[in-house]
Design a protein around this motif. Structure first.
Motif, mmCIF file in Angstrom:
data_model
loop_
_atom_site.group_PDB
_atom_site.id
_atom_site.type_symbol
_atom_site.label_atom_id
_atom_site.label_comp_id
_atom_site.label_asym_id
_atom_site.label_seq_id
_atom_site.Cartn_x
_atom_site.Cartn_y
_atom_site.Cartn_z
ATOM 1 N N SER A 16 45.441 34.365 42.207
ATOM 2 C CA SER A 16 44.703 35.627 42.105
ATOM 3 C C SER A 16 45.646 36.816 42.266
ATOM 4 O O SER A 16 45.569 37.797 41.506
ATOM 5 C CB SER A 16 43.607 35.676 43.169
ATOM 6 N N VAL A 20 46.494 39.632 39.338
ATOM 7 C CA VAL A 20 46.206 41.060 39.537
ATOM 8 C C VAL A 20 47.459 41.893 39.299
ATOM 9 O O VAL A 20 47.422 42.933 38.638
ATOM 10 C CB VAL A 20 45.639 41.309 40.947
ATOM 11 N N GLN A 23 48.193 42.059 35.564
ATOM 12 C CA GLN A 23 47.250 42.935 34.867
ATOM 13 C C GLN A 23 47.596 44.405 35.071
ATOM 14 O O GLN A 23 47.396 45.225 34.172
ATOM 15 C CB GLN A 23 45.830 42.699 35.376
ATOM 16 N N LYS A 24 48.112 44.736 36.250
ATOM 17 C CA LYS A 24 48.507 46.125 36.519
ATOM 18 C C LYS A 24 49.805 46.478 35.819
ATOM 19 O O LYS A 24 50.221 47.635 35.820
ATOM 20 C CB LYS A 24 48.669 46.334 38.033
ATOM 21 N N SER A 32 44.152 47.155 45.634
ATOM 22 C CA SER A 32 43.543 46.603 44.437
ATOM 23 C C SER A 32 42.331 47.433 44.021
ATOM 24 O O SER A 32 41.611 47.974 44.860
ATOM 25 C CB SER A 32 43.112 45.155 44.687
ATOM 26 N N LEU A 70 40.146 35.057 35.291
ATOM 27 C CA LEU A 70 40.554 35.236 36.684
ATOM 28 C C LEU A 70 40.107 34.066 37.548
ATOM 29 O O LEU A 70 40.904 33.490 38.292
ATOM 30 C CB LEU A 70 39.998 36.547 37.236
#
Length: 227
Positions: A16, A20, A23-24, A32, A70
């Motif tokens: 996870s 994340v 994706q950023k 987050s 996800l």
């Protein structure tokens, strides 16, 4: 069994977190947030698997759907590290290899592009494992089998049916585990892709380029669990 459960959730947390960060699109530190509404998320919205299920796959603030990938990668990350042996050197080195393979999968899914440095570190881990932990050198038959399969995959790369990263993935797991295990991984990953073909055809998306490494990691994780 308790240790296995802890391993599973730790793997889900790692998957996870990496997802994340990817994706950023960078390692810039900040709390987050939802990628749709940019709302900062509370700690109870960040629990791998549980938060997704409790929120029914949607953001609590804007109600937009959370990408299903996800929870998929969280589950596969948990399965991948389920049997991690923290008390042996070989177990620890396998953990780091799986961590790199997990990163490959996530980058391949989002960008279909993987930093070459990840492959370099992966091959270094393979070399360390072979030099320090393998007592028997690879046999001629095994080497020939790897050569034949690599040549076949290389032809598919030249024909643009596969990416070069897929070939590197095969070589990494062939030398770390065995060529037989690597062939099984590719077989099951290919079957998994084929099961999606009817759905993509129905959606008229058959010309999309599917990222293959997430399927390979999915297959690798489940075969590790079964064997």
């Amino acid at each position: 069994m308790v240790l296995h459960i802890i391993n599973f959730y730790l793997g889900a947390c790692i998957a996870s977190f990496i997802s994340v960060i990817v994706q950023k699109d960078g390692l810039k530190w900040r709390r987050s947030y939802c990628l749709s509404c940019k709302q900062t998320l509370s700690w109870y919205e960040l629990l791998p698997i549980f938060s997704f299920l409790l929120q029914k796959g949607s953001c609590r603030h804007c109600k937009n759907k959370i990408p299903s990938f996800l929870i998929f990668i969280e589950l596969i990350g948990g399965i991948a590290f389920f049997k991690t042996d923290w008390y042996s050197k070989s177990g620890l080195i396998e953990f780091f290899l799986c961590l790199l393979l997990l990163m490959m999968s996530i980058f391949d899914y989002y960008y279909q592009e993987i930093s070459f440095s990840i492959f370099i570190f992966s091959f270094l881990i393979v070399i360390i494992k072979v030099l320090l932990f393998e007592k028997v050198a690879i046999t001629a038959i095994s080497f020939f089998s790897i050569f034949i399969m690599s040549s076949t995959l290389g032809i598919l790369v030249l024909l643009k049916k596969l990416g070069l990263a897929d070939l590197f993935f095969y070589l990494i797991i062939s030398f770390f585990y065995s060529e037989y295990f690597a062939n099984l991984v590719f077989l099951f990953a290919s079957l998994a892709v084929l099961t999606l073909y009817p759905k993509l055809k129905a959606q008229k998306q058959t010309h999309l380029s599917l990222p293959f490494i997430p399927f390979l990691f999915f297959s690798l994780s489940f075969l590790k669990l079964l064997i």
